[in-house]
Scaffold this motif. Structure first.
Motif, PDB file in Angstrom:
ATOM      1  N   ARG A 160       6.400  23.094 -10.372  1.00 15.29           N
ATOM      2  CA  ARG A 160       6.279  24.505 -10.008  1.00 15.29           C
ATOM      3  C   ARG A 160       7.119  25.435 -10.888  1.00 15.29           C
ATOM      4  NH1 ARG A 160       1.815  25.079  -7.598  1.00 15.29           N
ATOM      5  NH2 ARG A 160       2.521  27.082  -6.752  1.00 15.29           N
ATOM      6  N   PRO A 161       6.895  25.443 -12.197  1.00 11.03           N
ATOM      7  CA  PRO A 161       7.552  26.463 -13.025  1.00 11.03           C
ATOM      8  C   PRO A 161       6.958  27.829 -12.723  1.00 11.03           C
ATOM      9  CG  PRO A 161       5.952  25.286 -14.319  1.00 11.03           C
ATOM     10  CD  PRO A 161       5.995  24.589 -12.985  1.00 11.03           C
ATOM     11  N   ASP A 162       7.629  28.861 -13.186  1.00  9.26           N
ATOM     12  CA  ASP A 162       7.138  30.221 -12.935  1.00  9.26           C
ATOM     13  C   ASP A 162       6.000  30.596 -13.876  1.00  9.26           C
ATOM     14  OD1 ASP A 162       9.219  31.577 -10.923  1.00  9.26           O
ATOM     15  OD2 ASP A 162      10.296  30.243 -12.273  1.00  9.26           O
ATOM     16  N   ILE A 163       6.086  30.136 -15.132  1.00  9.55           N
ATOM     17  CA  ILE A 163       5.069  30.449 -16.136  1.00  9.55           C
ATOM     18  C   ILE A 163       4.873  29.229 -17.022  1.00  9.55           C
ATOM     19  CG2 ILE A 163       4.481  31.913 -18.128  1.00  9.55           C
ATOM     20  CD1 ILE A 163       6.068  34.148 -16.908  1.00  9.55           C
ATOM     21  N   LEU A 164       3.640  29.012 -17.450  1.00  7.42           N
ATOM     22  CA  LEU A 164       3.300  27.947 -18.387  1.00  7.42           C
ATOM     23  C   LEU A 164       2.907  28.574 -19.722  1.00  7.42           C
ATOM     24  CD1 LEU A 164       1.049  26.039 -15.854  1.00  7.42           C
ATOM     25  CD2 LEU A 164       3.263  25.210 -16.685  1.00  7.42           C
ATOM     26  N   ILE A 165       3.247  27.898 -20.823  1.00  7.34           N
ATOM     27  CA  ILE A 165       2.925  28.402 -22.167  1.00  7.34           C
ATOM     28  C   ILE A 165       2.164  27.337 -22.939  1.00  7.34           C
ATOM     29  CG2 ILE A 165       3.834  29.264 -24.350  1.00  7.34           C
ATOM     30  CD1 ILE A 165       6.294  30.178 -23.005  1.00  7.34           C
ATOM     31  N   ALA A 166       1.150  27.772 -23.698  1.00  7.69           N
ATOM     32  CA  ALA A 166       0.443  26.901 -24.630  1.00  7.69           C
ATOM     33  C   ALA A 166       0.169  27.685 -25.907  1.00  7.69           C
ATOM     34  CB  ALA A 166      -0.860  26.386 -24.033  1.00  7.69           C
ATOM     35  N   THR A 167       0.261  27.019 -27.045  1.00  3.97           N
ATOM     36  CA  THR A 167      -0.029  27.669 -28.325  1.00  3.97           C
ATOM     37  C   THR A 167      -1.264  27.075 -28.993  1.00  3.97           C
ATOM     38  OG1 THR A 167       1.441  26.153 -29.524  1.00  3.97           O
ATOM     39  CG2 THR A 167       2.415  28.200 -28.702  1.00  3.97           C
ATOM     40  N   ASN A 193      -5.293  24.831 -28.207  1.00  2.00           N
ATOM     41  CA  ASN A 193      -6.372  24.693 -27.235  1.00  2.00           C
ATOM     42  C   ASN A 193      -6.221  23.466 -26.340  1.00  2.00           C
ATOM     43  OD1 ASN A 193      -8.907  25.830 -26.279  1.00  2.00           O
ATOM     44  ND2 ASN A 193      -9.807  23.926 -26.995  1.00  2.00           N
ATOM     45  N   MET A 194      -5.899  22.303 -26.902  1.00  2.00           N
ATOM     46  CA  MET A 194      -5.839  21.087 -26.083  1.00  2.00           C
ATOM     47  C   MET A 194      -4.800  21.190 -24.965  1.00  2.00           C
ATOM     48  SD  MET A 194      -6.589  17.829 -28.589  1.00  2.00           S
ATOM     49  CE  MET A 194      -5.318  18.231 -29.791  1.00  2.00           C
ATOM     50  N   PRO A 195      -3.558  21.603 -25.241  1.00  6.12           N
ATOM     51  CA  PRO A 195      -2.603  21.759 -24.133  1.00  6.12           C
ATOM     52  C   PRO A 195      -3.047  22.804 -23.124  1.00  6.12           C
ATOM     53  CG  PRO A 195      -1.466  21.666 -26.234  1.00  6.12           C
ATOM     54  CD  PRO A 195      -2.922  21.794 -26.551  1.00  6.12           C
ATOM     55  N   ASN A 196      -3.657  23.897 -23.615  1.00  6.30           N
ATOM     56  CA  ASN A 196      -4.115  24.921 -22.686  1.00  6.30           C
ATOM     57  C   ASN A 196      -5.199  24.386 -21.763  1.00  6.30           C
ATOM     58  OD1 ASN A 196      -4.326  27.735 -21.709  1.00  6.30           O
ATOM     59  ND2 ASN A 196      -6.344  27.621 -22.630  1.00  6.30           N
ATOM     60  N   GLU A 197      -6.129  23.610 -22.315  1.00  3.83           N
ATOM     61  CA  GLU A 197      -7.177  23.010 -21.475  1.00  3.83           C
ATOM     62  C   GLU A 197      -6.565  22.091 -20.422  1.00  3.83           C
ATOM     63  OE1 GLU A 197     -10.575  23.105 -21.537  1.00  3.83           O
ATOM     64  OE2 GLU A 197     -10.848  24.530 -23.185  1.00  3.83           O
ATOM     65  N   ALA A 198      -5.552  21.315 -20.811  1.00  3.56           N
ATOM     66  CA  ALA A 198      -4.905  20.405 -19.863  1.00  3.56           C
ATOM     67  C   ALA A 198      -4.216  21.176 -18.748  1.00  3.56           C
ATOM     68  CB  ALA A 198      -3.912  19.507 -20.596  1.00  3.56           C
ATOM     69  N   LEU A 199      -3.555  22.278 -19.099  1.00  6.42           N
ATOM     70  CA  LEU A 199      -2.856  23.082 -18.095  1.00  6.42           C
ATOM     71  C   LEU A 199      -3.856  23.759 -17.147  1.00  6.42           C
ATOM     72  CD1 LEU A 199      -0.073  24.687 -20.303  1.00  6.42           C
ATOM     73  CD2 LEU A 199       0.242  22.961 -18.521  1.00  6.42           C
ATOM     74  N   MET A 200      -4.958  24.264 -17.707  1.00  6.73           N
ATOM     75  CA  MET A 200      -5.940  24.937 -16.858  1.00  6.73           C
ATOM     76  C   MET A 200      -6.605  23.965 -15.889  1.00  6.73           C
ATOM     77  SD  MET A 200      -7.732  27.729 -19.410  1.00  6.73           S
ATOM     78  CE  MET A 200      -8.715  28.386 -18.065  1.00  6.73           C
ATOM     79  N   LYS A 201      -6.748  22.706 -16.305  1.00  5.01           N
ATOM     80  CA  LYS A 201      -7.312  21.706 -15.394  1.00  5.01           C
ATOM     81  C   LYS A 201      -6.300  21.302 -14.321  1.00  5.01           C
ATOM     82  CE  LYS A 201     -10.570  19.732 -18.732  1.00  5.01           C
ATOM     83  NZ  LYS A 201     -10.886  18.560 -19.585  1.00  5.01           N
ATOM     84  N   LEU A 235      -0.887  28.751 -11.075  1.00  7.41           N
ATOM     85  CA  LEU A 235       0.269  29.124 -11.891  1.00  7.41           C
ATOM     86  C   LEU A 235      -0.185  29.885 -13.131  1.00  7.41           C
ATOM     87  CD1 LEU A 235       2.467  25.887 -11.774  1.00  7.41           C
ATOM     88  CD2 LEU A 235       2.681  27.960 -10.394  1.00  7.41           C
ATOM     89  N   PRO A 236       0.503  30.967 -13.497  1.00  8.87           N
ATOM     90  CA  PRO A 236       0.081  31.757 -14.653  1.00  8.87           C
ATOM     91  C   PRO A 236       0.328  31.018 -15.966  1.00  8.87           C
ATOM     92  CG  PRO A 236       2.140  32.605 -13.762  1.00  8.87           C
ATOM     93  CD  PRO A 236       1.662  31.558 -12.804  1.00  8.87           C
ATOM     94  N   ILE A 237      -0.652  31.083 -16.863  1.00  7.49           N
ATOM     95  CA  ILE A 237      -0.565  30.482 -18.185  1.00  7.49           C
ATOM     96  C   ILE A 237      -0.631  31.597 -19.224  1.00  7.49           C
ATOM     97  CG2 ILE A 237      -1.611  28.871 -19.820  1.00  7.49           C
ATOM     98  CD1 ILE A 237      -2.980  27.525 -17.389  1.00  7.49           C
ATOM     99  N   VAL A 238       0.303  31.595 -20.165  1.00  6.80           N
ATOM    100  CA  VAL A 238       0.293  32.548 -21.272  1.00  6.80           C
ATOM    101  C   VAL A 238       0.029  31.775 -22.552  1.00  6.80           C
ATOM    102  CG1 VAL A 238       1.638  34.202 -22.624  1.00  6.80           C
ATOM    103  CG2 VAL A 238       1.844  34.179 -20.128  1.00  6.80           C
ATOM    104  N   VAL A 239      -1.026  32.151 -23.274  1.00  3.02           N
ATOM    105  CA  VAL A 239      -1.378  31.477 -24.517  1.00  3.02           C
ATOM    106  C   VAL A 239      -0.930  32.313 -25.703  1.00  3.02           C
ATOM    107  CG1 VAL A 239      -3.348  30.285 -23.499  1.00  3.02           C
ATOM    108  CG2 VAL A 239      -3.694  32.507 -24.589  1.00  3.02           C
ATOM    109  N   MET A 240      -0.619  31.618 -26.804  1.00  2.00           N
ATOM    110  CA  MET A 240      -0.220  32.273 -28.045  1.00  2.00           C
ATOM    111  C   MET A 240      -0.753  31.447 -29.203  1.00  2.00           C
ATOM    112  SD  MET A 240       3.711  33.287 -27.065  1.00  2.00           S
ATOM    113  CE  MET A 240       3.917  31.961 -25.887  1.00  2.00           C
ATOM    114  N   GLY A 241      -2.045  31.579 -29.510  1.00  2.00           N
ATOM    115  CA  GLY A 241      -2.601  30.781 -30.580  1.00  2.00           C
ATOM    116  C   GLY A 241      -4.093  30.599 -30.445  1.00  2.00           C
ATOM    117  N   PRO A 242      -4.662  29.685 -31.252  1.00  2.00           N
ATOM    118  CA  PRO A 242      -6.109  29.462 -31.220  1.00  2.00           C
ATOM    119  C   PRO A 242      -6.549  28.757 -29.945  1.00  2.00           C
ATOM    120  CG  PRO A 242      -5.057  27.929 -32.736  1.00  2.00           C
ATOM    121  CD  PRO A 242      -3.996  28.884 -32.286  1.00  2.00           C
ATOM    122  N   THR A 243      -7.330  29.438 -29.145  1.00  2.00           N
ATOM    123  CA  THR A 243      -7.779  28.872 -27.873  1.00  2.00           C
ATOM    124  C   THR A 243      -9.228  29.258 -27.618  1.00  2.00           C
ATOM    125  OG1 THR A 243      -6.829  30.818 -26.783  1.00  2.00           O
ATOM    126  CG2 THR A 243      -5.520  28.808 -26.743  1.00  2.00           C
TER     127      THR A 243
END
Length: 357
Positions: A94-101, A103-111, A116-124
């Protein structure tokens, strides 16, 4: 309100001072820092530079990392199979915010979480969770590269201009990258290659250990030049080394391919500092309670052409003068390119909670 007798005031003031000096009562807990958890594919100096910029930008916005915020580093050690269980473990904490830079980590977090809010910074690849105004329809926002397919098409245009007589163009793809398995997105690239009478040769790899054999396959299939499809920055150095080993000219979407790792050409993202600084603004707003629906995705495309003439000399290729004249940066023969180094405090890794026995 009754007045306090003058004789009692010094006694009360002294008692209050002693109470404050004693600190919280035994067993009382201070507020835990608010946690910002990053998940990545593997160790990456460019992403560490990014996270350091996030830290700096948040400090400029008034946040402190001395007990108020905690920024945590988590990576899958270049093993994409580890991303899903790692994402699940991080979300469970239960972190407050998740970060991904990427696509693969972002997809894993969204699944792993829809809350929980996810903030992306990169190609997604976020088209499926955005409305027409780029407002999020899911629990993700931030600064993205690649919403517009030009992010992948423009490097191919540059490569064809660099090698106009090429008849076989290789495309290096990551088999673990969800976007690389979408045949439809390659259509415009295939059409461009066919228009000059050439053939597109697609080769895939899995994990860093598979990169060398993929380059061997491209060399064996007699391609003239290679486009490395937008992917995690973790593999840029290995791609540059293998391209040099087999003697194939290549282009990547990240400037560090040419400026730091000795690759021949890059066209696209010029670095993460500006992108990650902008991403920190999203983190700041989420921490202050602003709903994600009010924070549209920002599509950022900072395009720069880097031409590494030192690599061209080593590969024995001659580039068109017109292309060299267009370069935003030229690396001259003999000019040393340095491997990237992040020169700030390392981020602590996430420690999953102990399992109940």
């Amino acid at each position: 309100m009754p007045s306090i007798p003058c004789g009692l005031r010094p006694i009360l003031i002294a008692a209050l001072a002693a109470l404050l000096a004693a600190g919280p009562p035994a067993g009382a807990q201070t507020a835990a820092p608010r946690r910002i958890a990053y998940l990545g594919t593997g160790p990456s100096e460019s992403v560490r530079v990014c996270m350091n910029q996030v830290r700096h930008a948040l400090q400029e916005s008034g946040w402190s990392f001395d007990g108020q915020l905690a920024l945590e580093w988590n990576d899958a050690g270049n093993d994409p199979a580890e991303l899903t269980p790692m994402a699940q473990a991080i979300v469970a904490s239960r972190p407050d915010i998740l970060i991904a830079t990427e696509n693969m980590p972002n997809e894993a977090l969204m699944k792993a979480t829809q809350k929980l809010p996810i903030v992306v910074m990169g190609p997604t690849n976020l088209h499926h969770v955005l409305d027409a105004q780029l407002r999020p329809l899911a629990n993700v926002t931030g600064v993205s590269l690649g919403l517009n397919n030009q992010y992948a098409i423009k490097p191919v245009e540059v490569l064809l201009q660099a090698f106009p007589t090429a008849r076989r163009i290789g495309m290096m793809e990551n088999n673990d990258q969800p976007g690389h398995n979408d045949g439809g997105s390659v259509g415009p690239i295939t059409d461009m290659v066919r228009q000059i009478g050439a053939e597109l040769v697609r080769v895939k790899f899995s994990g860093e250990a598979g990169i060398a054999s993929a380059w061997d396959e491209l060399a064996g299939r007699k391609v003239d030049a290679v486009m490395i499809r937008p992917d995690t920055s973790t593999f840029l150095g290995e791609h540059a080394r293998q391209a040099q080993r087999v003697g194939l000219p290549a282009i990547a979407h990240n400037s560090w391919f040419a400026t730091r790792y000795g690759g021949l050409l890059s066209y696209g993202a010029v670095g993460r500092v500006n992108m990650c600084g902008r991403g920190a603004r999203y983190i700041d707003q989420v921490l202050r309670g602003r709903p994600l629906a009010e924070l549209p995705i920002e599509e950022l495309y900072e395009a720069a052409l880097v031409v590494n003439l030192d690599a061209a000399q080593r590969l024995g290729v001659t580039l068109p003068p017109a292309l060299i004249a267009r370069a935003d940066r030229l690396i001259q023969p003999g000019e040393r390119t340095l491997a990237p180094r992040a020169d700030a405090t390392p981020l602590p890794p996430f420690q999953p909670p102990a399992r109940a026995r």
